[in-house]
Design an enzyme around this catalytic site. Structure first.
Site, mmCIF file in Angstrom:
data_model
loop_
_atom_site.group_PDB
_atom_site.id
_atom_site.type_symbol
_atom_site.label_atom_id
_atom_site.label_comp_id
_atom_site.label_asym_id
_atom_site.label_seq_id
_atom_site.Cartn_x
_atom_site.Cartn_y
_atom_site.Cartn_z
ATOM 1 N N LYS A 38 0.815 -1.225 0.000
ATOM 2 C CA LYS A 38 0.000 0.000 0.000
ATOM 3 C C LYS A 38 0.848 1.274 0.000
ATOM 4 O O LYS A 38 0.360 2.323 -0.413
ATOM 5 C CB LYS A 38 -0.929 0.008 1.216
ATOM 6 C CG LYS A 38 -0.174 0.183 2.523
ATOM 7 C CD LYS A 38 -1.076 0.185 3.731
ATOM 8 C CE LYS A 38 -0.263 0.518 4.954
ATOM 9 N NZ LYS A 38 -0.782 -0.021 6.205
ATOM 10 N N ARG A 133 -5.347 1.357 17.574
ATOM 11 C CA ARG A 133 -6.031 1.474 16.307
ATOM 12 C C ARG A 133 -7.051 0.333 16.293
ATOM 13 O O ARG A 133 -7.894 0.292 17.171
ATOM 14 C CB ARG A 133 -5.050 1.449 15.125
ATOM 15 C CG ARG A 133 -5.654 2.111 13.885
ATOM 16 C CD ARG A 133 -4.687 2.198 12.720
ATOM 17 N NE ARG A 133 -4.394 0.889 12.163
ATOM 18 C CZ ARG A 133 -3.510 0.679 11.178
ATOM 19 N NH1 ARG A 133 -2.841 1.693 10.672
ATOM 20 N NH2 ARG A 133 -3.296 -0.536 10.717
HETATM 21 C C1 LIG Z 1 0.292 -0.651 6.755
HETATM 22 C C2 LIG Z 1 0.130 -1.857 7.581
HETATM 23 C C3 LIG Z 1 1.198 -2.742 7.743
HETATM 24 C C4 LIG Z 1 2.576 -2.471 7.168
HETATM 25 O O1 LIG Z 1 3.216 -1.501 7.912
HETATM 26 P P1 LIG Z 1 4.746 -1.092 7.631
HETATM 27 O O2 LIG Z 1 5.099 -0.220 8.755
HETATM 28 O O3 LIG Z 1 4.736 -0.382 6.308
HETATM 29 O O4 LIG Z 1 5.520 -2.343 7.576
HETATM 30 C C5 LIG Z 1 0.990 -3.881 8.485
HETATM 31 N N1 LIG Z 1 -0.211 -4.141 9.045
HETATM 32 C C6 LIG Z 1 -1.258 -3.319 8.910
HETATM 33 C C7 LIG Z 1 -2.547 -3.667 9.570
HETATM 34 C C8 LIG Z 1 -1.127 -2.147 8.191
HETATM 35 O O5 LIG Z 1 -2.164 -1.326 8.062
#
Ligand SMILES: *Cc1c(COP(=O)(O)O)cnc(C)c1O
Length: 362
Positions: A38, A133
């Protein structure tokens, strides 16, 4: 083809190297890897690199990215890592084999959507451990949801549980914090009477546990985005270096539209800038500056892009212009020249969503 700027050059070879480095780290510790795409809006060319390198899952928070990946022919199981909207479940069961979930109402509706498609959808229940979160905070509710999926929702499979750290609450993924998560996972296992396949212990911010060799043994999956694609958070914020990680998978190129010597302190009565801020301007006398044709609209915060050449410094930006100090640049910079910038997660999420920015792969 005539060049057009701004553009974002993506070095797929360097990306592929980074995936392999992190995958090897995970493999050695019995940890499955979800490659999170993403951070750069998940274009299929890059997703193919994750598949080639053999990651276990390709993950994104956005269904349109997973749909694009599947349309590009990628066969690696897809995982939706934003807890689902009730209104997208029909799409979700087509775009992803796995998803993170935290609401009983959504699980019930997801079961129906999977039933209509005639598949079993795999769910990972998110557990709240303090980053605040997504995830079940109440252990009773967590266990209730797990029992529901396990016994009463025939089109869902309880693949495991997951935790999020280092996001909203900036909570560090310490050994103790991840052990808390494992304890909650074991509560679930006790209730359902079997071991869970997946204990997903976070993202990039959990990589230090592998590097330090103190990852709780039961954590067997990580969802890594930034640490693979950008590699900047580990050295800049956590002070760890992952050997061999390329920090220049993405290079932003923007074109110079003005070069002039000007004062460094604004002249007149100061109010606010174009975004309602009151920046502080340092008076460094008259200096040589360049404007490049890219702005906040394209990357968010101008201090999240960094000129590659020594002696060039970002001074600030408005929506469509970025102002550079080039007094100490190692060469003469002219109108029409191209300036290169390194980017990071926080600028990439905007740049890769800007229709003004072109991608070039090599
Ligand atoms: C964006 C996201 C990740 C990845 O996070 P990074 O810090 O880019 O490795 C992992 N888990 C969830 C739920 C996320 O939203």
């Amino acid at each position: 083809m005539k060049s057009r700027y701004p553009c974002l050059e993506v070095n797929l070879f360097k990306l592929r190297e980074n995936i392999t480095i992190v995958k090897n780290m995970c493999d050695k510790n019995g940890i499955k890897l979800a490659g999170v795409i993403k951070g750069f809006s998940g274009f299929a060319e890059a997703a193919k690199m994750y598949e080639d390198a053999g990651v276990d899952f390709i993950a994104s928070s956005r269904l349109e990215q997973l749909e694009q990946v599947k349309a590009g022919g990628v066969k690696t199981p897809c995982m939706c890592i934003r807890i689902a909207m009730l209104s997208e479940l029909e799409r979700l069961v087509h775009a992803a084999e796995y998803s993170l979930q935290s609401e009983i109402e959504v699980l019930k509706a997801l079961d129906k959507a999977a039933g209509r498609k005639g598949t079993i959808h795999n769910v990972i229940l998110m557990v709240e451990c303090g980053d605040l979160r997504e995830g079940f905070w109440s252990e009773e509710e967590l266990v209730e949801a797990a029992l529901l999926v396990e016994n009463d929702l025939p089109n869902l499979y309880l693949a495991g549980v997951g935790v999020n750290v280092g996001c909203y609450g900036s909570v560090n993924a310490t050994n103790a914090k991840l052990q808390e998560f494992v304890d909650k996972a074991e509560l679930v296992e006790k209730a359902i009477g079997r071991k869970l396949d997946i204990l997903s212990g976070g993202g990039t911010s959990s990589l230090p546990r592998i590097l330090d060799g103190d990852m709780p043994e039961r954590v067997n999956m990580l969802r890594v985005g930034e640490g693979i694609a950008f590699g900047k958070d580990m050295p800049d914020y956590y002070f760890y270096d992952i050997e061999g990680i390329n920090k220049d998978v993405f290079i932003l190129k923007a074109e110079v539209v003005e070069v002039k010597r000007k004062p460094t302190h604004p002249i007149g009565e100061l109010v606010v800038d174009a975004f309602g801020n009151k920046p502080v301007y340092e008076d460094r006398g008259i200096r040589n500056r360049a404007l490049v044709a890219i702005g906040r609209v394209d990357y968010g915060d101008p201090f999240d892009i960094e000129p590659v050449e020594e002696g060039i410094k970002v001074l600030g930006a408005s929506s469509d212009h970025t102002i550079l100090d080039i007094e100490d640049a190692g060469r003469e910079i002219k109108v029409g020249d191209v300036i290169e910038f390194g980017i990071r997660y926080s600028s990439s999420v905007y740049l890769t969503n800007s229709p003004n920015v072109r991608y070039v792969f090599y």
